[in-house]
Design a protein around this motif. Structure first.
Motif, PDB file in Angstrom:
ATOM      1  N   LEU A 101      32.231  82.972  -5.276  1.00 20.02           N
ATOM      2  CA  LEU A 101      32.816  82.547  -4.053  1.00 20.02           C
ATOM      3  C   LEU A 101      34.324  82.147  -4.452  1.00 20.02           C
ATOM      4  CD1 LEU A 101      30.404  80.033  -2.688  1.00 20.02           C
ATOM      5  CD2 LEU A 101      30.679  82.137  -2.036  1.00 20.02           C
ATOM      6  N   TRP A 102      35.281  82.241  -3.584  1.00 21.58           N
ATOM      7  CA  TRP A 102      36.422  81.966  -3.618  1.00 21.58           C
ATOM      8  C   TRP A 102      36.874  80.365  -3.830  1.00 21.58           C
ATOM      9  CZ3 TRP A 102      39.736  85.987  -4.474  1.00 21.58           C
ATOM     10  CH2 TRP A 102      39.710  87.181  -4.228  1.00 21.58           C
ATOM     11  N   PRO A 103      37.716  79.794  -4.714  1.00 19.99           N
ATOM     12  CA  PRO A 103      38.011  78.758  -4.729  1.00 19.99           C
ATOM     13  C   PRO A 103      38.004  77.757  -3.633  1.00 19.99           C
ATOM     14  CG  PRO A 103      39.291  79.773  -6.468  1.00 19.99           C
ATOM     15  CD  PRO A 103      38.631  80.811  -5.543  1.00 19.99           C
ATOM     16  N   HIS A 104      39.028  78.326  -2.557  1.00 18.99           N
ATOM     17  CA  HIS A 104      38.835  77.560  -1.243  1.00 18.99           C
ATOM     18  C   HIS A 104      37.816  77.519  -0.499  1.00 18.99           C
ATOM     19  CE1 HIS A 104      39.236  81.864   0.446  1.00 18.99           C
ATOM     20  NE2 HIS A 104      38.796  81.470   1.373  1.00 18.99           N
ATOM     21  N   ALA A 105      36.829  78.370  -0.782  1.00 21.04           N
ATOM     22  CA  ALA A 105      35.499  78.309  -0.164  1.00 21.04           C
ATOM     23  C   ALA A 105      34.328  77.518  -0.777  1.00 21.04           C
ATOM     24  CB  ALA A 105      35.081  79.861  -0.172  1.00 21.04           C
ATOM     25  N   ASN A 106      34.492  77.408  -1.858  1.00 16.52           N
ATOM     26  CA  ASN A 106      33.432  76.599  -2.937  1.00 16.52           C
ATOM     27  C   ASN A 106      33.821  75.035  -2.854  1.00 16.52           C
ATOM     28  OD1 ASN A 106      34.921  76.649  -5.215  1.00 16.52           O
ATOM     29  ND2 ASN A 106      33.965  78.679  -5.821  1.00 16.52           N
ATOM     30  N   GLY A 107      35.074  74.876  -2.544  1.00 21.94           N
ATOM     31  CA  GLY A 107      35.824  73.547  -2.798  1.00 21.94           C
ATOM     32  C   GLY A 107      36.393  73.353  -4.106  1.00 21.94           C
ATOM     33  N   CYS A 108      36.074  74.136  -5.105  1.00 22.69           N
ATOM     34  CA  CYS A 108      36.961  73.705  -6.327  1.00 22.69           C
ATOM     35  C   CYS A 108      38.399  74.654  -6.299  1.00 22.69           C
ATOM     36  CB  CYS A 108      36.070  74.491  -7.513  1.00 22.69           C
ATOM     37  SG  CYS A 108      34.314  73.653  -7.562  1.00 22.69           S
ATOM     38  N   TYR A 109      39.259  73.892  -5.431  1.00 18.57           N
ATOM     39  CA  TYR A 109      40.454  74.721  -5.389  1.00 18.57           C
ATOM     40  C   TYR A 109      41.603  74.296  -6.495  1.00 18.57           C
ATOM     41  CZ  TYR A 109      41.217  70.352  -2.879  1.00 18.57           C
ATOM     42  OH  TYR A 109      41.426  68.940  -2.484  1.00 18.57           O
ATOM     43  N   THR A 110      41.257  73.240  -7.152  1.00 12.75           N
ATOM     44  CA  THR A 110      42.069  72.863  -8.165  1.00 12.75           C
ATOM     45  C   THR A 110      41.212  72.115  -9.347  1.00 12.75           C
ATOM     46  OG1 THR A 110      44.241  71.580  -8.848  1.00 12.75           O
ATOM     47  CG2 THR A 110      42.651  70.373  -7.183  1.00 12.75           C
ATOM     48  N   ASN A 111      42.037  71.780 -10.563  1.00 12.65           N
ATOM     49  CA  ASN A 111      41.067  71.255 -11.646  1.00 12.65           C
ATOM     50  C   ASN A 111      40.388  70.075 -11.375  1.00 12.65           C
ATOM     51  OD1 ASN A 111      41.329  73.332 -13.472  1.00 12.65           O
ATOM     52  ND2 ASN A 111      42.775  72.214 -14.600  1.00 12.65           N
ATOM     53  N   SER A 512      39.351  87.331   6.698  1.00 14.10           N
ATOM     54  CA  SER A 512      37.845  87.733   6.600  1.00 14.10           C
ATOM     55  C   SER A 512      37.216  86.645   5.593  1.00 14.10           C
ATOM     56  CB  SER A 512      37.807  89.143   5.711  1.00 14.10           C
ATOM     57  OG  SER A 512      38.511  89.055   4.317  1.00 14.10           O
ATOM     58  N   VAL A 513      37.979  85.927   4.920  1.00  9.55           N
ATOM     59  CA  VAL A 513      37.389  85.129   3.932  1.00  9.55           C
ATOM     60  C   VAL A 513      37.517  83.406   4.334  1.00  9.55           C
ATOM     61  CG1 VAL A 513      37.299  86.424   1.832  1.00  9.55           C
ATOM     62  CG2 VAL A 513      39.229  84.881   2.396  1.00  9.55           C
ATOM     63  N   ASN A 514      38.110  83.277   5.541  1.00  3.54           N
ATOM     64  CA  ASN A 514      38.406  82.060   6.273  1.00  3.54           C
ATOM     65  C   ASN A 514      39.350  81.187   5.561  1.00  3.54           C
ATOM     66  OD1 ASN A 514      37.958  80.323   8.386  1.00  3.54           O
ATOM     67  ND2 ASN A 514      36.362  78.783   7.389  1.00  3.54           N
ATOM     68  N   ASP A 515      40.495  81.825   4.925  1.00  3.45           N
ATOM     69  CA  ASP A 515      41.506  81.295   4.010  1.00  3.45           C
ATOM     70  C   ASP A 515      42.677  80.535   5.364  1.00  3.45           C
ATOM     71  OD1 ASP A 515      43.258  80.268   2.450  1.00  3.45           O
ATOM     72  OD2 ASP A 515      43.839  82.128   1.799  1.00  3.45           O
ATOM     73  N   LYS A 516      42.799  79.341   5.400  1.00  7.61           N
ATOM     74  CA  LYS A 516      43.661  78.896   6.477  1.00  7.61           C
ATOM     75  C   LYS A 516      45.045  78.574   5.866  1.00  7.61           C
ATOM     76  CE  LYS A 516      39.836  77.325   8.954  1.00  7.61           C
ATOM     77  NZ  LYS A 516      39.577  78.271   9.862  1.00  7.61           N
TER      78      LYS A 516
END
Length: 519
Positions: A101-111, A512-516
Motif C-alpha cells: 500500500l502507498w504510505p498515505h493509504a496505510n497511514g505510515c506517511y512519515t517516520n 485512483s489511489v485517493n491521494d488528496k
C-alpha cells in the motif's frame, strides 16, 4: 546452534530422477513422489538493507566495490535496473514493501508511525498455516522488538525506538541483539542501559548486527528445512552511522566522487534541498568535514565497507540455503528501503527526489525462471513488490481480496517484457529540519514552508521525471540526456506541453489511489 546437516552429492534434480526410476521399478511409489514434488510450496527469503544505493554492486555499474556474493546472486536474478521506492525515507517506504500500500493509504506517511494491526503484511496476505514465518532485523513500523503481523519468530536488533512503543508495552525490555552483546561480555554504553548504534558499529565484525542476523537466519533455515517458510531479514547497514569494521577495506584513492558532486543547486531547485546541502557543508557529519573532497571520500569509503559487510553475511545465508537443498524451491529477493545521496549534489542521506535517493537495487532469484540473469530496464516501483510475490507464490487472488494498488510483474518477467508504465513517488513531510542558521525572519518563514512541502513525482516510461511541490520549487528532468539531474527544465519555458501532460498523469494517479494532496 545446530550443526548443518550432512549433504549428499546429488542435486535435487538428480535425486528425483534416481528415486523416480526406483519407484517405477517398485511399481507404485512414482505417482506419490511426483505428487509430492508438485505440491511443494515455494519459500520466500527476503533480504533487504537500509539506505543502499543500486550502484553498490557490479550489475548496477560499480566494479570497484567488494560485493562478490551480491554480484554472484545477480547473475541468477531478474535485475530491475530502474526500481523506485514509494517514498524516500524509512517507515513510509518499508510500509509499502511489507503491505503493498502507498504510505498515505496505510497511514505510515512519515517516520515512526505504527503500522496498524488491521493492515496485513505478507504472511497475513498469504494466510497459509503450513508456512513457518520469521522477521529478523530492523522493523521501524512500530513496537520494534515485539512479534506481530503474522511472524511467528521475531529477532530484534534495534532499541532506539522505545519511546514510540504502544501504550502498555514494556519499555524496559531489550532487543535480542542487546542480549547477544551481553553474552559476549559487553556493557551498555548509554545511561539508559542500552547499546547505541555507534557502539554496535564499532564492534569486531563477528559481534556486529549483520553477523548476528546471519547466525539467526541460518539457524532458522536449518530448523525449518522441511517446512515451507517466509523469512524476512532486514539489515540496518549501510544506514548511518557510516563506519564499521571494514572502513579500510577499500582505498580512498579508488573512490570516484559522484558525477554531479559539483552541481551547484541553483535557485530554481527546491529550497529545502539547498538548505539540506548547506546543513551538511556547515556541520559536516560524524566528524567528516564535508566542505572537502577528502571528507566525502572518507564517508563513501566507509559506506562501501558497510555494503561489503552485509555482502559477507548475505553470502553465508545463501550458502546455507544451498547446502540445505532449498535453493531450487526458494524465491530470493534483495532490495533496500531507499538510497542515499552520498555526495551527489553534495547532499547526504535521503528525503529528496533525486535518483540517488529514490532508486534502489531490486534483485529476484526465481526458481521457476531457471535462476538466470534477466535485465529489466523499464521502470518499476516497490508498490508492485507484494502483488508480484503473491503471484509467484501461487496466491494471485490475495491482491484482489485486499485491493492492492500495485500490479504483479510475474507475466512480464516470464515473457521477458519491459514494463511500460509510469512510476509514482510521494513525499509527505515530517522528518526533522536541518539546523541551518538563518538570521532574517522572512528567511526562516520561507525555510519552514519549504521544509513542510509535499511532493508528488512521476517517472514516465520514456524516462522523464516531474516533481510537483505544494510550497517549493518544481522540478523537471530528462533522465535520458541528464541522468544525474543537473539541469532543472521546469522553468525553461519550452516544455509546457510535456509538463501539462505529466501533471495530468500525477493527478490521475492521485485520484485512483485517493491521494488528496493538491499539487
Amino acid at each position: 546452534m545446530p550443526n548443518t546437516p550432512k549433504q549428499t552429492s546429488y542435486s535435487r534434480r538428480t535425486f528425483l530422477q534416481k528415486t523416480g526410476t526406483a519407484a517405477i521399478a517398485a511399481g507404485s511409489l512414482a505417482p506419490a513422489l511426483i505428487g509430492q514434488a508438485k505440491a511443494r510450496k515455494m519459500n520466500l527469503l527476503f533480504l533487504w538493507t537500509d539506505e543502499q544505493r543500486p550502484d553498490t554492486m557490479a550489475v548496477y555499474g560499480n566494479r570497484k566495490i567488494q560485493t562478490p556474493n551480491l554480484n554472484r546472486l545477480s547473475e541468477e536474478c531478474v535485475v530491475f535496473k530502474n526500481a523506485y521506492v514509494s517514498q524516500p525515507v524509512c517507515t513510509p517506504s518499508r510500509s509499502t514493501v511489507m503491505t503493498g500500500l502507498w504510505p498515505h493509504a496505510n497511514g505510515c506517511y512519515t517516520n515512526n508511525i505504527h503500522l496498524q494491526t488491521q493492515t496485513p503484511c505478507v504472511p497475513e496476505l498469504i494466510q497459509d498455516a503450513d508456512y513457518r514465518t520469521a522477521y529478523m532485523g530492523k522493523w521501524h513500523l512500530g513496537d520494534e522488538i515485539f512479534a506481530q503481523h503474522g511472524y511467528q519468530e521475531w529477532i530484534a536488533i534495534e532499541d532506539g525506538y522505545r519511546k514510540y512503543y504502544s501504550e502498555g508495552r514494556d519499555r524496559d525490555l531489550k532487543s535480542d541483539y542487546h542480549h547477544f552483546l551481553l553474552q559476549h561480555g559487553y556493557e551498555p554504553d548509554t545511561s539508559s542501559g542500552h547499546f547505541s548504534r555507534g557502539f554496535a558499529a564499532r564492534r569486531p565484525i563477528e559481534h556486529c548486527k549483520p553477523k548476528f542476523l546471519e547466525l539467526n537466519a541460518c539457524d532458522f533455515l536449518r530448523r525449518h528445512k522441511d517446512d515451507p517458510f517466509i523469512l524476512h531479514i532486514n539489515f540496518l547497514e549501510p544506514h548511518m552511522p557510516f563506519y564499521g569494521p571494514l572502513d579500510d577495506l577499500h582505498s580512498m584513492a579508488e573512490i570516484d566522487l559522484p558525477p554531479n558532486y559539483n552541481d551547484p543547486l541553483e535557485d530554481d531547485e527546491p529550497l529545502a534541498y539547498r538548505l539540506k546541502r548547506l546543513h551538511y557543508l556547515e556541520k559536516g557529519f560524524e566528524g567528516n568535514d564535508l566542505k572537502t573532497e577528502a571528507g566525502w571520500r572518507r564517508l563513501i569509503t566507509n559506506y562501501w565497507g558497510l555494503c561489503s559487510q552485509v555482502d559477507r553475511s548475505v553470502g553465508e545465508i545463501l550458502k546455507t540455503l544451498e547446502k540445505l537443498g532449498l535453493a531450487e524451491n526458494t524465491i530470493v529477493v534483495y532490495t533496500s528501503d531507499h538510497g542515499d545521496m552520498m555526495g551527489a549534489h553534495q547532499l547526504l542521506a535521503k528525503t529528496v527526489m533525486y535518483e540517488e535517493s529514490v532508486r534502489i537495487p531490486w534483485l529476484m532469484r526465481i526458481p521457476q525462471q531457471g535462476m538466470k540473469q534477466q535485465i529489466v530496464n523499464g521502470s518499476v516501483s516497490h508498490i508492485d513488490m507484494v502483488p508480484t510475490l503473491l503471484d509467484l507464490m501461487g496466491k494471485p487472488g490475495k491482491s484482489a481480496d485486499h485491493a492492492l494498488p500495485g500490479k504483479s510483474l510475474k507475466a512480464q518477467i516470464e515473457k521477458g517484457a519491459e514494463p511500460k508504465h509510469d512510476v509514482f513517488i510521494e513525499w509527505n513531510p515530517g522528518t526533522p529540519n536541518p539546523s541551518v542558521d538563518l538570521a532574517a525572519k522572512d528567511e526562516r518563514d520561507e525555510a519552514a514552508k519549504a521544509m513542510t512541502s509535499f511532493t508528488r513525482t512521476v517517472v514516465t516510461n520514456d524516462r522523464w521525471k516531474l516533481c510537483l511541490n505544494t510550497s517549493d520549487k518544481h522540478q523537471l528532468f530528462n533522465l535520458n540526456d541528464d541522468p544525474f539531474e543537473t539541469t532543472n527544465l521546469f522553468y525553461r519555458g519550452d516544455n509546457k506541453k510535456r509538463i501539462t501532460d505529466m501533471t495530468k498523469r500525477i493527478h490521475k494517479w492521485q485520484k485512483s489511489v485517493n491521494d488528496k494532496i493538491e499539487v
